[in-house]
Scaffold this motif. Structure first.
Motif, PDB file in Angstrom:
ATOM      1  N   HIS A 116       0.650  -2.885  -2.386  1.00 54.00           N
ATOM      2  CA  HIS A 116      -0.316  -2.659  -3.464  1.00 54.00           C
ATOM      3  C   HIS A 116       0.396  -2.628  -4.816  1.00 54.00           C
ATOM      4  O   HIS A 116       1.331  -1.853  -5.025  1.00 54.00           O
ATOM      5  N   ALA A 117      -0.090  -3.445  -5.746  1.00 50.53           N
ATOM      6  CA  ALA A 117       0.551  -3.530  -7.062  1.00 50.53           C
ATOM      7  C   ALA A 117      -0.239  -2.818  -8.151  1.00 50.53           C
ATOM      8  O   ALA A 117       0.227  -2.721  -9.292  1.00 50.53           O
ATOM      9  N   TRP A 152       0.920   3.369   4.909  1.00 57.39           N
ATOM     10  CA  TRP A 152      -0.449   2.920   5.127  1.00 57.39           C
ATOM     11  C   TRP A 152      -1.449   4.038   4.851  1.00 57.39           C
ATOM     12  O   TRP A 152      -1.225   5.180   5.252  1.00 57.39           O
ATOM     13  N   ILE A 153      -2.509   3.687   4.155  1.00 59.37           N
ATOM     14  CA  ILE A 153      -3.696   4.535   4.099  1.00 59.37           C
ATOM     15  C   ILE A 153      -4.675   3.923   5.089  1.00 59.37           C
ATOM     16  O   ILE A 153      -5.145   2.798   4.907  1.00 59.37           O
ATOM     17  N   ALA A 169       5.560   9.187  -0.563  1.00 59.15           N
ATOM     18  CA  ALA A 169       6.240   8.851   0.689  1.00 59.15           C
ATOM     19  C   ALA A 169       6.907   7.482   0.592  1.00 59.15           C
ATOM     20  O   ALA A 169       8.016   7.276   1.117  1.00 59.15           O
ATOM     21  N   LEU A 170       6.252   6.537  -0.077  1.00 62.60           N
ATOM     22  CA  LEU A 170       6.835   5.201  -0.248  1.00 62.60           C
ATOM     23  C   LEU A 170       8.117   5.265  -1.061  1.00 62.60           C
ATOM     24  O   LEU A 170       9.121   4.632  -0.715  1.00 62.60           O
ATOM     25  N   LYS A 171       8.100   6.046  -2.130  1.00 63.37           N
ATOM     26  CA  LYS A 171       9.296   6.171  -2.972  1.00 63.37           C
ATOM     27  C   LYS A 171      10.458   6.742  -2.179  1.00 63.37           C
ATOM     28  O   LYS A 171      11.591   6.250  -2.261  1.00 63.37           O
ATOM     29  N   LEU A 231      -5.011   0.118   4.158  1.00 66.30           N
ATOM     30  CA  LEU A 231      -4.493  -0.278   2.849  1.00 66.30           C
ATOM     31  C   LEU A 231      -2.993  -0.028   2.820  1.00 66.30           C
ATOM     32  O   LEU A 231      -2.539   1.117   2.924  1.00 66.30           O
ATOM     33  N   GLY A 232      -2.200  -1.100   2.711  1.00 68.13           N
ATOM     34  CA  GLY A 232      -0.747  -0.970   2.661  1.00 68.13           C
ATOM     35  C   GLY A 232      -0.276  -0.694   1.238  1.00 68.13           C
ATOM     36  O   GLY A 232      -0.322  -1.591   0.384  1.00 68.13           O
TER      37      GLY A 232
END
Length: 432
Positions: free
Chosen positions: A390-391, A196-197, A182-184, A385-386
């Motif tokens: 997150h790296a 966000w989780i 979803a972020l991609k 958890l964002g």
């Protein structure tokens, strides 16, 4: 393929979802005030509250923490712990009704697809996503697309119910993997898109002493499994004796001696190791696999890839099921010198789910387990958890999510214990 294994996209009906939120709150959780404590009405689950959750302790700060991570301009995957069957759905629905009313929720394909066309239509209208074992890509794709619309997606990262509310089981990576996808996709529309989780944990505690009801249920289990009760045993000792007897039966079935000088955990480990070696031989694993989680994963893959050998399939499935069943009583059972009524209730429900198969009563218990008494649900929201911040790897994110959930569960249990929220007994599984 049968209907149960075919994914059909949910068709959410906002009006029905709103109605079912009200029904859930009254019929499934709280019951009807004025009737729920009066005979004979308190014997009717729908009047008493099917899950008998009289009170919900959901602090405003926790509710706002979750609400702030849901909505337009972000994708949110809500990940509750999974300590109890049926009640989980009811509490999950109550939670999402307050933060994301049109959130989609994952459920087993047996529930969504396996109860006939009419019930399938009902569940799809309630926005349930059917999890198809071994074929979840369509469900994941739909989940990502729905989350990108600003609606939450709820799924239990622990997978199946373990009936151990104080312990968060190892988490599956599905929520994190879908979140990263979803972020991609979200970042193609804007670099500030957030994913966000959002973990949620809850702990159920009885609101009064329910020892008599637990003892009655224990008697039912003993009679159902033909286990003789020892007159001097306390309630926790009766639970331990049931498990010890069931383990002895499994040991005898595999030609192993039952050494009463060893602890339950030691005997269990020896039997699981033997069954694991046999399972490895049956699925032709080249090397000895000591990690049973990995071994069971290999067994599931073997079953998917070797459908032509029915007899061997049956043997592998039976071995894998027995290993899973034995391991459902984990190290947590013997970790503490004291045991609560809530933990005794969990043991009883686990035994009934795994061993009792005598008729309709046991079938109903597996789908709609009835608690021993009224309860309060203590709901807490760990820090979300964002993934946009997150790296690390997927495994790193899953580990961090697990840490936050377990820390919050542990803190909640300690808070309740300090306030006198539990009735304790000596734990017969414990060994210093």
């Amino acid at each position: 393929m049968s209907r149960i294994d075919v994914f059909v996209a949910p068709r959410p009906n906002p009006a029905l979802i709103k109605i079912m939120t009200f029904v859930n709150r009254i019929v499934m959780l709280h019951g009807i005030p004025g009737l729920r404590d009066i005979l004979p009405f308190n014997r009717v689950a729908g009047l008493r509250g099917v899950a008998n959750v009289r009170h919900i302790d959901f602090p405003d700060a926790d509710l706002e923490r979750l609400r702030a991570r849901c909505g337009a301009g972000k994708a949110t995957f809500i990940t509750p712990n999974h300590p109890e069957f049926f009640t989980d759905w009811m509490l999950d629905k109550e939670i999402v009704s307050q933060v994301s009313p049109l959130a989609a929720s994952w459920a087993t394909n047996g529930v969504v697809n396996g109860l006939g066309r009419l019930m399938q239509k009902f569940w799809l209208a309630n926005n349930l996503i059917a999890q198809i074992p071994g074929n979840s890509e369509a469900a994941k794709e739909h989940s990502v697309a729905w989350a990108l619309k600003g609606h939450g997606v709820l799924l239990h990262p622990e997978g199946g119910v373990g009936w151990h509310a104080n312990i968060v089981a190892p988490l599956l990576p599905g929520a994190v993997e879908m979140g990263l996808e979803a972020l991609k996709r979200g970042r193609t529309a804007g670099s500030d898109f957030q994913v966000w989780i959002a973990p949620v944990v809850w702990k159920l505690a009885f609101t009064r002493n329910v020892e008599a009801a637990l003892a009655k249920e224990c008697t039912y289990v003993e009679k159902s499994l033909k286990i003789e009760r020892r007159a001097a045993d306390t309630l926790p000792q009766r639970i331990h004796h049931i498990y010890s007897t069931l383990l002895a039966r499994d040991e005898a079935a595999w030609g192993m001696p039952s050494d009463e000088r060893e602890t339950y955990a030691e005997r269990q480990q020896i039997l699981v190791a033997k069954l694991g070696r046999r399972l490895g031989e049956d699925i032709s694993v080249d090397a000895v696999v000591t990690d049973t989680t990995e071994l069971l994963r290999l067994a599931r893959r073997w079953q998917r890839e070797n459908t032509g050998d029915a007899e061997r399939q049956k043997k592998v499935r039976a071995l894998a099921d027995m290993i899973q069943r034995l391991q459902r009583v984990g190290p947590w059972a013997s970790a503490n010198p004291r045991i609560t009524q809530e933990e005794i209730a969990e043991h009883l429900k686990r035994i009934r789910n795994d061993y009792c198969r005598s008729g309709l009563r046991d079938t109903m218990n597996r789908f709609i387990p009835q608690p021993a008494g009224p309860r309060c649900a203590h709901i807490r929201v760990p820090d979300p958890l964002g993934l946009h911040e997150h790296a690390g790897s997927v495994d790193d994110a899953v580990a961090e999510l697990h840490r936050r959930m377990q820390d919050t569960v542990t803190g909640t249990v300690a808070e309740l214990a300090a306030n006198g929220g539990f009735i304790f007994y000596p734990n017969p599984f414990y060994r210093p």
